[in-house]
Design a protein around this motif. Sequence first.
Motif, PDB file in Angstrom:
ATOM      1  N   VAL A 152     -10.070  14.704  -2.512  1.00 26.28           N
ATOM      2  CA  VAL A 152      -9.248  13.593  -2.040  1.00 26.28           C
ATOM      3  C   VAL A 152      -8.218  14.121  -1.054  1.00 26.28           C
ATOM      4  CG1 VAL A 152      -7.653  11.763  -2.744  1.00 26.28           C
ATOM      5  CG2 VAL A 152      -9.603  12.340  -4.198  1.00 26.28           C
ATOM      6  N   LEU A 153      -8.100  13.439   0.076  1.00 28.21           N
ATOM      7  CA  LEU A 153      -7.128  13.799   1.109  1.00 28.21           C
ATOM      8  C   LEU A 153      -6.389  12.529   1.508  1.00 28.21           C
ATOM      9  CD1 LEU A 153      -6.144  16.116   3.051  1.00 28.21           C
ATOM     10  CD2 LEU A 153      -7.789  15.209   4.699  1.00 28.21           C
TER      11      LEU A 153
ATOM     12  N   VAL B 244      -7.919  22.848   3.803  1.00 23.09           N
ATOM     13  CA  VAL B 244      -6.794  23.770   3.857  1.00 23.09           C
ATOM     14  C   VAL B 244      -5.535  22.920   3.812  1.00 23.09           C
ATOM     15  CG1 VAL B 244      -5.607  25.548   5.180  1.00 23.09           C
ATOM     16  CG2 VAL B 244      -8.102  25.430   5.233  1.00 23.09           C
ATOM     17  N   GLY B 245      -4.845  22.953   2.682  1.00 22.46           N
ATOM     18  CA  GLY B 245      -3.626  22.163   2.530  1.00 22.46           C
ATOM     19  C   GLY B 245      -3.894  20.676   2.698  1.00 22.46           C
ATOM     20  N   THR B 246      -3.271  20.069   3.701  1.00 26.88           N
ATOM     21  CA  THR B 246      -3.420  18.631   3.937  1.00 26.88           C
ATOM     22  C   THR B 246      -4.393  18.339   5.072  1.00 26.88           C
ATOM     23  OG1 THR B 246      -1.508  18.640   5.424  1.00 26.88           O
ATOM     24  CG2 THR B 246      -1.087  18.146   3.092  1.00 26.88           C
ATOM     25  N   THR B 247      -5.313  19.265   5.313  1.00 30.94           N
ATOM     26  CA  THR B 247      -6.268  19.122   6.416  1.00 30.94           C
ATOM     27  C   THR B 247      -7.691  19.347   5.917  1.00 30.94           C
ATOM     28  OG1 THR B 247      -4.600  19.948   7.959  1.00 30.94           O
ATOM     29  CG2 THR B 247      -6.874  20.001   8.706  1.00 30.94           C
ATOM     30  N   ALA B 248      -8.613  18.505   6.397  1.00 32.98           N
ATOM     31  CA  ALA B 248     -10.045  18.680   6.120  1.00 32.98           C
ATOM     32  C   ALA B 248     -10.752  18.829   7.467  1.00 32.98           C
ATOM     33  CB  ALA B 248     -10.602  17.486   5.366  1.00 32.98           C
ATOM     34  N   VAL B 249     -11.639  19.820   7.574  1.00 35.88           N
ATOM     35  CA  VAL B 249     -12.345  20.072   8.832  1.00 35.88           C
ATOM     36  C   VAL B 249     -13.847  20.132   8.571  1.00 35.88           C
ATOM     37  CG1 VAL B 249     -12.650  21.660  10.775  1.00 35.88           C
ATOM     38  CG2 VAL B 249     -10.385  21.375   9.739  1.00 35.88           C
TER      39      VAL B 249
ATOM     40  N   LEU C 240      -9.383  15.905   9.926  1.00 39.27           N
ATOM     41  CA  LEU C 240      -8.591  14.830   9.342  1.00 39.27           C
ATOM     42  C   LEU C 240      -7.348  15.439   8.717  1.00 39.27           C
ATOM     43  CD1 LEU C 240     -11.305  12.656   7.541  1.00 39.27           C
ATOM     44  CD2 LEU C 240     -10.437  12.451   9.871  1.00 39.27           C
ATOM     45  N   ILE C 241      -6.210  14.817   8.983  1.00 39.83           N
ATOM     46  CA  ILE C 241      -4.931  15.307   8.477  1.00 39.83           C
ATOM     47  C   ILE C 241      -4.292  14.193   7.655  1.00 39.83           C
ATOM     48  CG2 ILE C 241      -2.677  16.262   9.090  1.00 39.83           C
ATOM     49  CD1 ILE C 241      -4.008  17.000  11.827  1.00 39.83           C
ATOM     50  N   ALA C 242      -3.764  14.550   6.498  1.00 39.66           N
ATOM     51  CA  ALA C 242      -3.150  13.570   5.604  1.00 39.66           C
ATOM     52  C   ALA C 242      -1.764  13.171   6.112  1.00 39.66           C
ATOM     53  CB  ALA C 242      -3.072  14.118   4.181  1.00 39.66           C
TER      54      ALA C 242
ATOM     55  N   LEU D 197      -4.963   8.595   7.257  1.00 38.26           N
ATOM     56  CA  LEU D 197      -5.343   9.879   7.852  1.00 38.26           C
ATOM     57  C   LEU D 197      -5.296   9.826   9.374  1.00 38.26           C
ATOM     58  CD1 LEU D 197      -8.524  10.544   5.665  1.00 38.26           C
ATOM     59  CD2 LEU D 197      -6.228  11.481   5.302  1.00 38.26           C
ATOM     60  N   THR D 198      -4.904  10.924   9.978  1.00 40.03           N
ATOM     61  CA  THR D 198      -4.969  11.104  11.423  1.00 40.03           C
ATOM     62  C   THR D 198      -6.237  11.896  11.725  1.00 40.03           C
ATOM     63  OG1 THR D 198      -2.564  11.084  11.607  1.00 40.03           O
ATOM     64  CG2 THR D 198      -3.776  12.132  13.407  1.00 40.03           C
TER      65      THR D 198
END
Length: 155
Positions: free
Chosen positions: A44-45, A92-97, A112-114, A128-129
């Motif tokens: 989940v992000l 990685v942290g608040t980022t999904a790639v 995608l960044i939370a 998400l951005t």
Amino acid sequence: MPAILRPCIAGLALCAAAALTGCEPAGDTAWEGERPPEPAAPVVLGGVDLGQPVRALGTEPFWGVDIAEGALTLTGVDLPEQRFAAGVPELVGTTAVWRGGADDGATATLTLIATECSDGMSDRVYPLTARFETGETELAGCAEATARLMEEPGA
């Protein structure tokens, strides 16, 4: 009871007890190799389950990337539809790639960044951005669970 039967009965009782103490309950560690693996916890992000279909989108130019079934599918105005095999995201942290590749050798990266995001054209706020890159094309926008986009006005 005749005296001759007592040792036989005692021997049978000992054999039965020995056999029963050799049994282990199903929850014991001796059985772990045979159990199916535990289901993976959902990734989940920003409140969005990345194991379910997600849509990234943007304006000027209008574009969208559907994330589902291990692939990224790019569509948009003045953009040819492209499908990239992508698998699971790297978190990685608040980022999904996601990094993917197409049959023609083209590559793509979706990040995608939370962080909350606005598409600049509506009152909708996305959780998400998004940033999508393929070749010389770089697109910026927002993302949300596809199911949620379909149930809310302004989708």
